[in-house]
Design a protein around this motif. Sequence first.
Motif, mmCIF file in Angstrom:
data_model
loop_
_atom_site.group_PDB
_atom_site.id
_atom_site.type_symbol
_atom_site.label_atom_id
_atom_site.label_comp_id
_atom_site.label_asym_id
_atom_site.label_seq_id
_atom_site.Cartn_x
_atom_site.Cartn_y
_atom_site.Cartn_z
ATOM 1 N N SER A 38 37.084 51.077 40.118
ATOM 2 C CA SER A 38 38.279 50.987 40.965
ATOM 3 C C SER A 38 39.000 49.662 40.803
ATOM 4 N N VAL A 39 38.704 48.930 39.716
ATOM 5 C CA VAL A 39 39.247 47.579 39.620
ATOM 6 C C VAL A 39 40.771 47.573 39.521
ATOM 7 N N ARG A 40 41.331 48.572 38.850
ATOM 8 C CA ARG A 40 42.792 48.733 38.841
ATOM 9 C C ARG A 40 43.126 50.158 39.283
ATOM 10 N N GLU A 41 44.367 50.309 39.793
ATOM 11 C CA GLU A 41 44.755 51.579 40.401
ATOM 12 C C GLU A 41 44.622 52.751 39.420
ATOM 13 N N THR A 46 41.987 36.881 45.483
ATOM 14 C CA THR A 46 42.830 37.668 46.377
ATOM 15 C C THR A 46 43.265 39.013 45.790
ATOM 16 N N PHE A 47 43.130 39.159 44.450
ATOM 17 C CA PHE A 47 43.560 40.416 43.813
ATOM 18 C C PHE A 47 42.431 41.429 43.696
ATOM 19 N N CYS A 48 41.186 41.019 44.000
ATOM 20 C CA CYS A 48 40.035 41.770 43.496
ATOM 21 C C CYS A 48 39.339 42.636 44.547
ATOM 22 N N GLY A 87 26.078 40.088 35.731
ATOM 23 C CA GLY A 87 26.429 39.799 37.119
ATOM 24 C C GLY A 87 27.927 39.610 37.204
ATOM 25 N N GLN A 88 28.509 39.883 38.359
ATOM 26 C CA GLN A 88 29.957 39.652 38.520
ATOM 27 C C GLN A 88 30.251 38.164 38.392
ATOM 28 N N THR A 89 29.350 37.331 38.924
ATOM 29 C CA THR A 89 29.425 35.875 38.718
ATOM 30 C C THR A 89 28.023 35.471 38.290
ATOM 31 N N VAL A 125 27.246 37.785 31.057
ATOM 32 C CA VAL A 125 28.611 38.079 31.466
ATOM 33 C C VAL A 125 28.591 38.511 32.938
ATOM 34 N N THR A 126 29.507 38.022 33.799
ATOM 35 C CA THR A 126 30.671 37.211 33.545
ATOM 36 C C THR A 126 30.500 35.858 34.218
ATOM 37 N N SER A 127 30.908 34.789 33.559
ATOM 38 C CA SER A 127 30.737 33.452 34.131
ATOM 39 C C SER A 127 31.968 33.060 34.932
ATOM 40 N N VAL A 182 39.969 33.126 33.064
ATOM 41 C CA VAL A 182 40.783 32.062 33.670
ATOM 42 C C VAL A 182 41.851 32.665 34.587
ATOM 43 N N GLN A 183 42.340 33.840 34.270
ATOM 44 C CA GLN A 183 43.330 34.637 35.042
ATOM 45 C C GLN A 183 44.768 34.161 34.908
ATOM 46 N N SER A 184 45.007 32.820 34.929
ATOM 47 C CA SER A 184 46.388 32.331 34.790
ATOM 48 C C SER A 184 46.365 30.887 34.302
ATOM 49 N N THR A 232 38.613 35.539 27.383
ATOM 50 C CA THR A 232 39.032 35.363 28.770
ATOM 51 C C THR A 232 39.707 36.615 29.309
ATOM 52 N N ASP A 233 39.897 36.634 30.625
ATOM 53 C CA ASP A 233 40.709 37.666 31.291
ATOM 54 C C ASP A 233 41.966 36.995 31.836
ATOM 55 N N ILE A 234 43.093 37.691 31.713
ATOM 56 C CA ILE A 234 44.365 37.185 32.239
ATOM 57 C C ILE A 234 45.019 38.300 33.050
ATOM 58 N N ILE A 235 45.605 37.921 34.179
ATOM 59 C CA ILE A 235 46.436 38.875 34.930
ATOM 60 C C ILE A 235 47.880 38.395 34.832
ATOM 61 N N VAL A 236 48.795 39.276 34.398
ATOM 62 C CA VAL A 236 50.217 38.903 34.424
ATOM 63 C C VAL A 236 50.905 39.670 35.549
ATOM 64 N N PHE A 285 45.745 42.047 31.705
ATOM 65 C CA PHE A 285 46.082 43.209 32.539
ATOM 66 C C PHE A 285 47.331 42.897 33.345
ATOM 67 N N LYS A 286 48.081 43.952 33.657
ATOM 68 C CA LYS A 286 49.164 43.808 34.628
ATOM 69 C C LYS A 286 48.546 43.830 36.009
ATOM 70 N N TYR A 287 49.026 42.994 36.900
ATOM 71 C CA TYR A 287 48.506 42.992 38.264
ATOM 72 C C TYR A 287 48.627 44.392 38.870
ATOM 73 N N SER A 288 47.562 44.816 39.537
ATOM 74 C CA SER A 288 47.559 46.132 40.172
ATOM 75 C C SER A 288 47.131 45.952 41.632
ATOM 76 N N PRO A 289 48.009 46.306 42.584
ATOM 77 C CA PRO A 289 47.660 46.082 44.001
ATOM 78 C C PRO A 289 46.477 46.946 44.411
ATOM 79 N N ARG A 290 45.472 46.351 45.071
ATOM 80 C CA ARG A 290 44.291 47.101 45.467
ATOM 81 C C ARG A 290 44.140 47.113 46.984
ATOM 82 N N PRO A 291 43.724 48.246 47.542
ATOM 83 C CA PRO A 291 43.634 48.345 49.004
ATOM 84 C C PRO A 291 42.678 47.309 49.607
HETATM 85 N N1 SAH Z 1 33.556 39.077 37.627
HETATM 86 C C1 SAH Z 1 33.988 40.335 37.187
HETATM 87 C C2 SAH Z 1 35.411 40.531 37.332
HETATM 88 C C3 SAH Z 1 35.594 41.940 37.633
HETATM 89 S S1 SAH Z 1 37.148 42.456 37.415
HETATM 90 C C4 SAH Z 1 33.508 40.718 35.824
HETATM 91 O O1 SAH Z 1 32.370 40.938 35.644
HETATM 92 O O2 SAH Z 1 34.286 40.828 34.861
HETATM 93 C C5 SAH Z 1 37.444 42.201 35.662
HETATM 94 C C6 SAH Z 1 38.799 41.664 35.406
HETATM 95 O O3 SAH Z 1 39.745 42.618 35.856
HETATM 96 C C7 SAH Z 1 39.133 40.394 36.168
HETATM 97 O O4 SAH Z 1 38.686 39.233 35.540
HETATM 98 C C8 SAH Z 1 40.630 40.446 36.263
HETATM 99 O O5 SAH Z 1 41.245 39.821 35.165
HETATM 100 C C9 SAH Z 1 40.934 41.942 36.225
HETATM 101 N N2 SAH Z 1 41.350 42.416 37.546
HETATM 102 C C10 SAH Z 1 40.629 42.437 38.683
HETATM 103 N N3 SAH Z 1 41.383 42.900 39.709
HETATM 104 C C11 SAH Z 1 42.592 43.181 39.187
HETATM 105 C C12 SAH Z 1 43.814 43.676 39.751
HETATM 106 N N4 SAH Z 1 43.919 43.957 41.038
HETATM 107 N N5 SAH Z 1 44.864 43.851 38.917
HETATM 108 C C13 SAH Z 1 44.766 43.554 37.595
HETATM 109 N N6 SAH Z 1 43.668 43.080 37.031
HETATM 110 C C14 SAH Z 1 42.573 42.887 37.808
#
Ligand code: SAH
Length: 462
Positions: free
Chosen positions: A53-56, A166-168, A204-206, A238-240, A267-269, A305-309, A337-343
Amino acid sequence: MTIDFPKRFLVETWGCQMNELDSQRLSSQLMQEGILPTSDPQQADLILLNSCSVREKAAHKAYSRLGEYRLLKEKRPGLLLGFCGCVAQQEGDQALKRVPDLDFVIGPARVGELRQILRQRLVGKRVVATGFPDAAERNYDMDTLSREGTHKGMVTIIEGCNKKCTFCIVPSTRGPEQNRPLDDILSEVRHLLDFGFREIELLGQTVNHWRDPATSADFAVLLDRVASLDGLDRLRFVTSYPRDFTQEMVDQFARHSNICPYLHLPVQSGSDRVLKMMGRGYATELYFDLIERLRKSRPGIALSTDIIVGFPGETEQDFQLTLDLLSRVRFASVYAFKYSPRPGTAALRLNQPEVPLEDADRRLQTLFSLQREIQTKINQALVGEVFEVLVTSLGKSAGTLTGRTPCHRVIHFEHDTATSYIGSLIDVKVERAYPHSLIGSTVLPGWPEQIDRSRSSLPIVS
Ligand code: SAH
Ligand code: F3S
């Protein structure tokens, strides 16, 4: 209606490595009950959908896949359908209402309960098992796990996440952090190595926020202990989380040659203003400094890395800073990834202007094309180098194999495929380079006898 005990199951998996491992745990429980796997939905009488469910888009996909499986169920009413993973956790009872012929729902923290849940279904109960029991009450079943593949064993060391990006949505679907004890982790890794896996991936997530519940030993200690185990060729994790990466952890890259020269560090941004709104708890300065120290510790380390635009409030200037960061760090690969609003996430309440879809799309494409140029140049500089490649599969064309370099790059090369080399280490010279893969040729025709295996498994202890 009486329900027959199922004979064949299929698990469909979406999302991250944690979901992949959860699917292996689901499969192993079913196999212990004598139910056998199949990849053909027509043959399966039990189907589990492990959702993300990480993105819509991924979350929507879960319901559309359930819809498709329901059609099968209409034709074969005895078919059992279970909904698992992060969307299942999020939806809980709602899922049974939305999909009336669903048989059960299991959240990620309750994967170990599948057998009981199935038994309950056979006596007529439709169980919804969500929420987050304490680690001590969770059933890991690790010794009996059916691991897929022949080369990489994944080991969960920490579940859930306590960060508040805040996006996750992950903290609400996977719950608060739960650390597994050091001794459990070491014995699981030992078991996998004895079984023949060459590569271990700690999950682990972290992952680097792990602490031993009994002694408070941290992730640097765990890396040191795991990397010192006999027979471990490759160690990944993964993921640090950048802020949690201590100098002691950085030092492990210099200390142990079997820790792969690769690190995924989201890094995200590249804009401190956006990082603040994302609640990431660090600024770019910390990130640049960490990367410098990592490169000092292990020259040539490949970073991804992961980036959200298009995060709410992201301006063209902020986005330019992200491009600048990419040019400065020169990542080996980038997941953007494009930012995706999550509930339920805090980003919905930031009161920042939404980035129009066309702008977000354009930014994503600009980012991809810059990264493609960077990657092409980095990979071209590898031509002529020899890597020890872990063979992961047969190649797409006949007579070729595909594998991964220690720095996690995909490499294809011609080789005798009459024997199964999957899971073996082969020395391969890079002949050509593309942005996302390398083409090579084996350097020792008499392989495998001539390879000195001790090279990659001996720790460099200073
Ligand atoms: N720590 C986790 C992160 C989970 S989400 C891991 O194991 O990877 C994985 C990646 O999805 C995040 O790093 C972020 O870049 C992206 N992501 C998370 N929520 C998002 C959202 N609402 N919209 C777009 N991308 C998102
Ligand atoms: Fe998500 Fe941030 Fe945790 S991206 S998984 S809340 S570290």
